[in-house]
Design an enzyme around this catalytic site. Structure first.
Site, short mmCIF file in Angstrom:
data_model
loop_
_atom_site.label_atom_id
_atom_site.label_comp_id
_atom_site.label_asym_id
_atom_site.label_seq_id
_atom_site.Cartn_x
_atom_site.Cartn_y
_atom_site.Cartn_z
N TRP A 46 0.80 -1.22 0.00
CA TRP A 46 0.00 0.00 0.00
C TRP A 46 0.84 1.27 0.00
O TRP A 46 1.84 1.36 0.72
CB TRP A 46 -0.87 0.01 1.26
CG TRP A 46 -1.49 1.33 1.57
CD1 TRP A 46 -0.92 2.39 2.21
CD2 TRP A 46 -2.82 1.75 1.23
NE1 TRP A 46 -1.81 3.43 2.29
CE2 TRP A 46 -2.99 3.06 1.70
CE3 TRP A 46 -3.89 1.12 0.56
CZ2 TRP A 46 -4.18 3.77 1.54
CZ3 TRP A 46 -5.07 1.83 0.41
CH2 TRP A 46 -5.20 3.15 0.90
N ASN A 48 0.03 5.74 0.14
CA ASN A 48 -0.77 6.94 -0.08
C ASN A 48 0.17 8.12 -0.31
O ASN A 48 1.03 8.04 -1.21
CB ASN A 48 -1.91 7.14 0.93
CG ASN A 48 -1.55 7.15 2.39
OD1 ASN A 48 -1.24 6.12 2.95
ND2 ASN A 48 -1.61 8.30 3.02
N ASP A 49 0.03 9.22 0.40
CA ASP A 49 0.70 10.48 0.04
C ASP A 49 2.20 10.38 -0.30
O ASP A 49 2.93 9.68 0.39
CB ASP A 49 0.65 11.47 1.22
CG ASP A 49 -0.67 11.49 1.92
OD1 ASP A 49 -1.65 10.93 1.40
OD2 ASP A 49 -0.73 12.07 3.02
N GLN A 65 4.02 7.50 1.93
CA GLN A 65 3.27 6.80 2.97
C GLN A 65 3.17 5.34 2.55
O GLN A 65 2.66 5.04 1.45
CB GLN A 65 1.87 7.42 3.11
CG GLN A 65 1.87 8.73 3.87
CD GLN A 65 2.19 8.53 5.35
OE1 GLN A 65 1.34 8.17 6.13
NE2 GLN A 65 3.43 8.79 5.73
N TRP A 73 -4.16 0.30 4.21
CA TRP A 73 -3.54 1.32 5.05
C TRP A 73 -3.21 0.72 6.42
O TRP A 73 -4.02 -0.01 6.99
CB TRP A 73 -4.51 2.50 5.20
CG TRP A 73 -3.92 3.69 5.90
CD1 TRP A 73 -3.26 4.72 5.32
CD2 TRP A 73 -3.94 3.95 7.31
NE1 TRP A 73 -2.85 5.62 6.28
CE2 TRP A 73 -3.26 5.17 7.51
CE3 TRP A 73 -4.45 3.29 8.42
CZ2 TRP A 73 -3.09 5.75 8.77
CZ3 TRP A 73 -4.28 3.86 9.68
CH2 TRP A 73 -3.61 5.07 9.83
N PHE A 105 3.70 9.52 9.77
CA PHE A 105 2.75 10.12 8.83
C PHE A 105 3.48 11.09 7.89
O PHE A 105 4.70 11.23 7.92
CB PHE A 105 1.64 10.85 9.62
CG PHE A 105 0.45 9.97 9.94
CD1 PHE A 105 0.53 8.58 9.91
CD2 PHE A 105 -0.78 10.53 10.27
CE1 PHE A 105 -0.57 7.78 10.20
CE2 PHE A 105 -1.89 9.75 10.56
CZ PHE A 105 -1.79 8.38 10.53
N ASP A 177 1.14 16.78 9.08
CA ASP A 177 1.63 16.99 7.72
C ASP A 177 2.48 18.25 7.57
O ASP A 177 2.16 19.15 6.78
CB ASP A 177 0.46 17.00 6.71
CG ASP A 177 -0.42 15.77 6.84
OD1 ASP A 177 0.05 14.78 7.40
OD2 ASP A 177 -1.58 15.81 6.38
N GLU A 229 -5.73 18.88 5.26
CA GLU A 229 -4.54 18.05 5.42
C GLU A 229 -3.47 18.51 4.42
O GLU A 229 -3.76 19.27 3.49
CB GLU A 229 -4.86 16.58 5.10
CG GLU A 229 -5.94 15.96 5.99
CD GLU A 229 -6.18 14.48 5.68
OE1 GLU A 229 -6.27 13.71 6.64
OE2 GLU A 229 -6.29 14.10 4.50
C1 FRU Z 1 -3.69 12.28 3.85
C2 FRU Z 1 -3.35 11.70 5.20
C3 FRU Z 1 -2.43 12.64 5.95
C4 FRU Z 1 -1.72 11.73 6.89
C5 FRU Z 1 -1.57 10.49 6.07
C6 FRU Z 1 -1.61 9.21 6.86
O1 FRU Z 1 -3.92 11.37 2.85
O2 FRU Z 1 -4.52 11.46 5.93
O3 FRU Z 1 -3.09 13.71 6.57
O4 FRU Z 1 -0.50 12.23 7.32
O5 FRU Z 1 -2.62 10.50 5.13
O6 FRU Z 1 -1.31 8.11 6.07
#
Ligand code: FRU
Length: 511
Positions: A46, A48-49, A65, A73, A105, A177, A229
């Site tokens: 997985w 994300n950001d 991430q 997640w 994060f 963040d 965020e």
């Molecule tokens: C945005 C978020 C951030 C956080 C991260 C956690 O996609 O929610 O605010 O740091 O993902 O994975």
């Protein structure tokens, strides 16, 4: 005998399995139906950001991430990849793992040129990562989010978490963040960090990346439909002048323009302490009108004469956990070159694919003669500039197979660019996925420009020279190679004849 045979088979099987384990250099492991070929996606699991984007000693670093243990997640850590051209990425071991129940994060990375932090060794600059430590809620104990630092003296290969972390603790469950950069005006480090539920961005300053003082706040303003965020604050050149403006970008989840996660931006001035919005706070400007560009981040460490570059997470929290991909889940957008342009509506953000994308062009396909053709790959760039004066609508059906396709078009009667992926292949994994997205575009004249980049499961549209961006995932079937053009005249009739001249380039894989 039986037992010995069993052992040797097991051994053989394990050898075969090990042989089949993909390595970071194994191009076969990047050849799945939906696997993007020049957008970054982790080999497995997985993401994300994007996090900590930074250029240092000839390498672009992309941290992200990452869950090192699975395709959902969880156990958030910073994955790591490096590239010399932003297209060919080499995945490296996890840079910052979850530890002692504290997840890593989103955050940013800076190059500490003058060793202000005292973390750098041997009189050389070092890399410092500033990230949110997230301790999940447990029993009656609420979650905690604090800001922390870690440093690396070997070009990001190994990291040490600062012993006196956290460096900022407001005892809040939502405080995250941090984006940090060096402020030339004030000669100090500046951090923008989100107070998600208050729809605020707070600014801090520091001489050494360890001691931080609050200096101002911005918000609420613009869209406040969800949590704020991933804030970002950066200076951009204003095209056609020597002037600059600052852009404050904020992620919003939910409450984005196309539903779910989205991002807005404010244009203004920054004196090193306060960000001042040039527009009324009721005005909402969206960075992207698609569903799949979130938590975009710009690179630190680029030299002054380089255009700022931004990469986002190509996804949406509405369905990120359900994407039909394996063995990875999640990918990044194309790196975009940023600037600002003065338009009749005011100063607007301009995004275009990075120039280096041209290095992946293979064959140029002549589109002038055919209203319909088939490409043997689902990775291409289609650029069109066309006078739409006598047309009500114009569109390109992409990734066509049977009656499935994604459409990119312009509806002149409504003044909108649209992307319709309602019947674009695999769409049933979430009711929030099959959708038509629209972006307002009232052309100053009657010439429409569209730059479309397709990479197997991604469809990015840069319209009107990059003033409108629409980023969307698509999951077309195997063999969805068709491309068709149509236009409808002012009186509602389908126009026959050849399509407008366009350049169509097949794009090579970066794996
Ligand atoms: C945005 C978020 C951030 C956080 C991260 C956690 O996609 O929610 O605010 O740091 O993902 O994975």
């Amino acid at each position: 005998m039986h037992r010995r045979l069993f052992i040797s088979f097991a051994f053989l099987a394990s050898l075969m399995l090990r042989g089949a384990q993909p390595s970071a250099h194994d191009s076969a492991s990047y050849d799945q139906l939906y696997r993007p070929q020049f957008h970054f996606s982790p080999q497995k699991h997985w993401t994300n950001d994007p996090n900590g984007l930074v250029f240092f000693e000839g390498e672009y670093h992309l941290f992200f991430q990452y869950n090192p243990f699975g395709d959902q997640w969880g156990h958030m850590s910073w994955g790591h990849a490096v590239s010399r051209d932003l297209l060919h990425w080499k995945e490296l071991p996890v840079a910052l793992p979850e530890e002692h129940g504290v997840m890593i994060f989103t955050g940013s990375t800076v190059i500490d040129e003058r060793n202000t932090s005292g973390f750098c060794k041997g009189g050389k600059p070092c890399m410092v990562a500033i990230y949110t430590g997230h301790t999940p809620a447990k029993g009656a104990k609420r979650a905690l989010e604090t800001q922390n630092v870690a440093y690396s003296n070997d070009r990001g290969r190994t990291w040490t978490k600062y012993r006196q972390n956290p460096i900022l603790d407001l005892h809040l469950s939502d405080f995250r963040d941090p984006k940090v950069f060096w402020s030339q005006q004030k000669k100090r480090w500046t951090m923008v960090v989100a107070l998600p539920n208050q729809h605020k961005v707070r600014l801090y300053a520091s001489p050494n990346l360890k001691r931080w003082t609050a200096i101002s706040e911005f918000g609420p303003a613009g869209a406040v439909g969800g949590q704020w965020e991933c804030p970002e604050l950066f200076e951009l050149p204003l095209r056609g002048s020597t002037d600059t403006r600052w852009v404050l970008k904020v992620g919003l989840n939910p409450g984005g323009v196309a539903g779910g996660s989205g991002e807005q931006y404010f244009v203004g001035r920054f004196d090193g302490q306060h960000f001042k919005n040039d527009n009324p706070s009721s005005l909402t400007l969206w960075t992207d009108y698609g569903k799949d560009c979130y938590c975009a981040l710009t690179f630190n460490g680029l030299t002054k004469n380089r255009s700022p570059v931004m990469i986002g997470w190509m996804d949406n929290w509405q369905y990120a956990s359900k994407l039909p991909t394996a063995p990875w889940r999640g990918q990044m957008t194309l790196p975009r070159k940023l600037s600002l342009r003065r338009t009749s509506d005011g100063i607007r953000l301009i995004q275009n694919p990075l120039d280096a994308l041209a290095s992946l062009r293979s064959e140029r396909v002549d589109l002038n003669l055919n209203a319909s053709l088939a490409l043997p790959e689902r990775a291409f760039q289609l650029s069109v500039t066309h006078d739409v004066k006598h047309l009500r609508e114009i569109g390109w059906k992409l990734l066509v197979k049977d009656d499935a396709y994604a459409t990119v078009g312009y509806d002149r009667s409504k003044g909108v660019v649209f992307v319709d992926r309602a019947r674009s292949g695999q769409t049933g994994f979430s009711p929030a996925f099959p959708q038509r997205m629209e972006a307002p575009l009232h052309l100053a004249g009657s010439v429409l420009s569209l730059d479309i980049v397709v990479d197997r499961s991604s469809l990015e549209v840069f319209a009107d020279g990059g003033r409108i961006t629409m980023t969307n995932l698509v999951f077309p079937a195997e063999g969805a190679y068709g491309l068709q053009f149509y236009s409808i005249s002012d009186d509602g009739n389908l126009v026959t004849g050849p399509p407008p001249p366009a350049s169509l380039w097949r794009l090579r894989s970066a794996h």
